[in-house]
Design an enzyme around this catalytic site. Structure first.
Site, PDB file in Angstrom:
ATOM      1  N   ASN A  69       9.200  -5.022  -5.901  1.00 27.39           N
ATOM      2  CA  ASN A  69       7.740  -5.117  -5.840  1.00 27.39           C
ATOM      3  C   ASN A  69       7.210  -3.872  -5.136  1.00 27.39           C
ATOM      4  O   ASN A  69       7.131  -3.829  -3.916  1.00 27.39           O
ATOM      5  CB  ASN A  69       7.315  -6.387  -5.085  1.00 27.39           C
ATOM      6  CG  ASN A  69       5.824  -6.407  -4.803  1.00 27.39           C
ATOM      7  OD1 ASN A  69       5.039  -5.729  -5.463  1.00 27.39           O
ATOM      8  ND2 ASN A  69       5.412  -7.181  -3.808  1.00 27.39           N
ATOM      9  N   GLU A  82      17.084  -9.146   0.175  1.00 25.89           N
ATOM     10  CA  GLU A  82      16.952 -10.566   0.546  1.00 25.89           C
ATOM     11  C   GLU A  82      16.488 -11.412  -0.629  1.00 25.89           C
ATOM     12  O   GLU A  82      16.452 -12.648  -0.539  1.00 25.89           O
ATOM     13  CB  GLU A  82      15.982 -10.716   1.721  1.00 25.89           C
ATOM     14  CG  GLU A  82      14.497 -10.702   1.373  1.00 25.89           C
ATOM     15  CD  GLU A  82      13.948  -9.333   1.019  1.00 25.89           C
ATOM     16  OE1 GLU A  82      12.772  -9.257   0.622  1.00 25.89           O
ATOM     17  OE2 GLU A  82      14.686  -8.333   1.129  1.00 25.89           O
ATOM     18  N   HIS A  94      14.470  -5.346  -2.832  1.00 23.98           N
ATOM     19  CA  HIS A  94      14.561  -6.392  -1.805  1.00 23.98           C
ATOM     20  C   HIS A  94      15.946  -7.042  -1.828  1.00 23.98           C
ATOM     21  O   HIS A  94      16.199  -7.940  -2.634  1.00 23.98           O
ATOM     22  CB  HIS A  94      13.485  -7.456  -2.035  1.00 23.98           C
ATOM     23  CG  HIS A  94      12.111  -6.980  -1.720  1.00 23.98           C
ATOM     24  ND1 HIS A  94      11.534  -7.134  -0.476  1.00 23.98           N
ATOM     25  CD2 HIS A  94      11.199  -6.329  -2.481  1.00 23.98           C
ATOM     26  CE1 HIS A  94      10.322  -6.604  -0.485  1.00 23.98           C
ATOM     27  NE2 HIS A  94      10.097  -6.103  -1.687  1.00 23.98           N
ATOM     28  N   GLY A 111       0.769  -1.234   0.000  1.00 23.90           N
ATOM     29  CA  GLY A 111       0.000   0.000   0.000  1.00 23.90           C
ATOM     30  C   GLY A 111       0.800   1.285   0.000  1.00 23.90           C
ATOM     31  O   GLY A 111       2.011   1.319  -0.237  1.00 23.90           O
ATOM     32  N   CYS A 124      11.989  -1.277   1.002  1.00 27.06           N
ATOM     33  CA  CYS A 124      10.724  -1.153   0.264  1.00 27.06           C
ATOM     34  C   CYS A 124       9.791  -0.130   0.931  1.00 27.06           C
ATOM     35  O   CYS A 124      10.074   1.059   0.911  1.00 27.06           O
ATOM     36  CB  CYS A 124      10.081  -2.526   0.112  1.00 27.06           C
ATOM     37  SG  CYS A 124       8.864  -2.592  -1.223  1.00 27.06           S
ATOM     38  N   LEU A 125       8.691  -0.561   1.546  1.00 30.74           N
ATOM     39  CA  LEU A 125       7.822   0.389   2.243  1.00 30.74           C
ATOM     40  C   LEU A 125       8.590   1.093   3.356  1.00 30.74           C
ATOM     41  O   LEU A 125       8.391   2.287   3.603  1.00 30.74           O
ATOM     42  CB  LEU A 125       6.597  -0.325   2.814  1.00 30.74           C
ATOM     43  CG  LEU A 125       5.579   0.577   3.525  1.00 30.74           C
ATOM     44  CD1 LEU A 125       4.881   1.498   2.534  1.00 30.74           C
ATOM     45  CD2 LEU A 125       4.547  -0.246   4.286  1.00 30.74           C
TER      46      LEU A 125
END
Length: 366
Positions: free
Chosen positions: A289, A334, A332, A222, A247-248
């Site tokens: 992503n 990971e 990411h 989101g 990321c977020l």
């Protein structure tokens, strides 16, 4: 086999074959260009509330196994594929993709033109979509879809409800869970960190009581602006504890430092996105992503330095604070799935913690 329709809010209708759950579902439709790793994609909490279109033409051919989950409960609302393999062949296979989706009440649709669908998303951007039985009136469904409100509480749905500990003998890391992938936890445990995972709305005061050596801000679904309590928490922690955002978590760090974020047209989702490290002069392949990104012009007049950019579109991929021990990346490190070119960032995080402890005159245990 049972027929099913995928209907987009722009009026486009795809007729295909149903698999997975018989439930009707709606969500934001996106696409992922990875050639492998569909199990990790489906179980990535960052896809919460979305229909995931997999552009690789054959999906399900190696089934589902117990080792490659990124979360126990998947949060996607639907899966879209070109061809679904009913008979997987792999020594680790424990159930079919169809059985897995049925168990979690997630509908899928196969035998549609995923290239055409992807081109529509690239041209017009991500949009709302619905999967329904072939008997449903298309015009009525489209009208209802255009009126539908998309949920904005995805982080609340994917975050842990209460804190838990993953014990280790090394540095003490508090991981703020916005919808964390297990891959992040695995990388920290491999480095013997003592990890306390806390909910997304944990206060800075409560985090400091845990006496952490470092803070990990995880990925999640989101719009980062839908998590204002996390932004305030990060503001209070900056300068006190070293911070690493993914990321977020990267977007939230930027917002906490006065920068801004914006929604992308169709986002980055795949396992081969090239990123240039502006400081090291190197290029890495990364797994990504995300629908939102940090606005590069908003970094002006903040204490943030641009460290990495996407080579495809110059999106902000990395930042660091010029005064405090804090940095973040949009992708990411990971992987899970994808290349491990940037796995070293977890070591950089721990080295940042150690350097900070030495600077403050504290003991370093790992």
């Amino acid at each position: 086999m049972k027929k099913r329709k995928l209907i987009l809010e722009d009026g486009t209708v795809f007729n295909g074959t149903a698999f997975g759950s018989d439930a009707e579902s709606s969500g934001e439709i996106v696409f992922n260009t990875g050639m492998t790793g569909y199990q990790e994609v489906i179980t990535d909490p960052s896809y919460c509330g979305q229909f995931v279109t997999l552009t690789y033409p054959l999906i399900g051919n190696y089934g589902i196994n117990r080792d490659d989950f990124e979360t126990v409960t998947p949060f996607i609302h639907g899966l879209v594929v070109k061809e679904y393999s009913e008979f997987p062949s792999n020594f680790r296979n424990e159930e079919t993709l169809d059985e897995f989706l049925q168990a979690h009440n997630i509908p899928g649709i196969a035998n549609i033109d995923t290239r055409k669908l992807t081109r529509i998303i690239r041209k017009h951007g991500t949009m709302r979509a619905v999967m329904v039985d072939e008997q449903k009136n298309e015009q009525h469904v489209i009208e209802q879809l255009r009126l539908a409100e998309m949920p904005r509480d995805q982080v609340k749905r994917t975050s842990t409800i209460k804190p838990y500990v993953v014990p280790g003998r090394g540095l003490r890391v508090v991981m703020v869970d916005f919808g964390a992938k297990h891959g992040i936890l695995r990388e920290l445990t491999r480095r013997d960190c003592h990890i306390t995972v806390v909910p997304h709305n944990y206060s800075a005061e409560a985090i400091l009581r845990l006496k952490p050596d470092g803070i990990m801000l995880t990925n999640g679904p989101g719009d980062p602006k839908d998590v204002p309590e996390a932004i305030e928490m990060i503001k209070q922690l900056l300068g006190q504890i070293p911070i690493f955002g993914i990321c977020l978590g990267h977007q939230l760090l930027a917002l906490a430092c006065g920068a801004d974020t914006e929604k992308m047209k169709f986002g980055h989702r795949g396992a081969n996105h090239p990123v240039k490290d502006l400081l090291a002069g190197k290029t890495y392949l990364t797994s990504q992503n995300h629908s939102y990104a940090v606005n590069v012009s908003s970094l002006v007049n903040t204490d943030l330095e641009l460290t990495q950019i996407a080579l495809n579109d110059d999106t902000v991929e990395g930042i660091r604070h010029t005064a405090f021990p804090a940095f973040s990346v949009q992708y990411h490190p990971e992987a899970s799935p994808g290349p491990e070119d940037t796995n070293f960032l977890f070591d950089e995080f721990l080295n940042l913690i150690k350097a900070s402890k030495v600077k403050q005159g504290g003991e370093v245990y790992a």
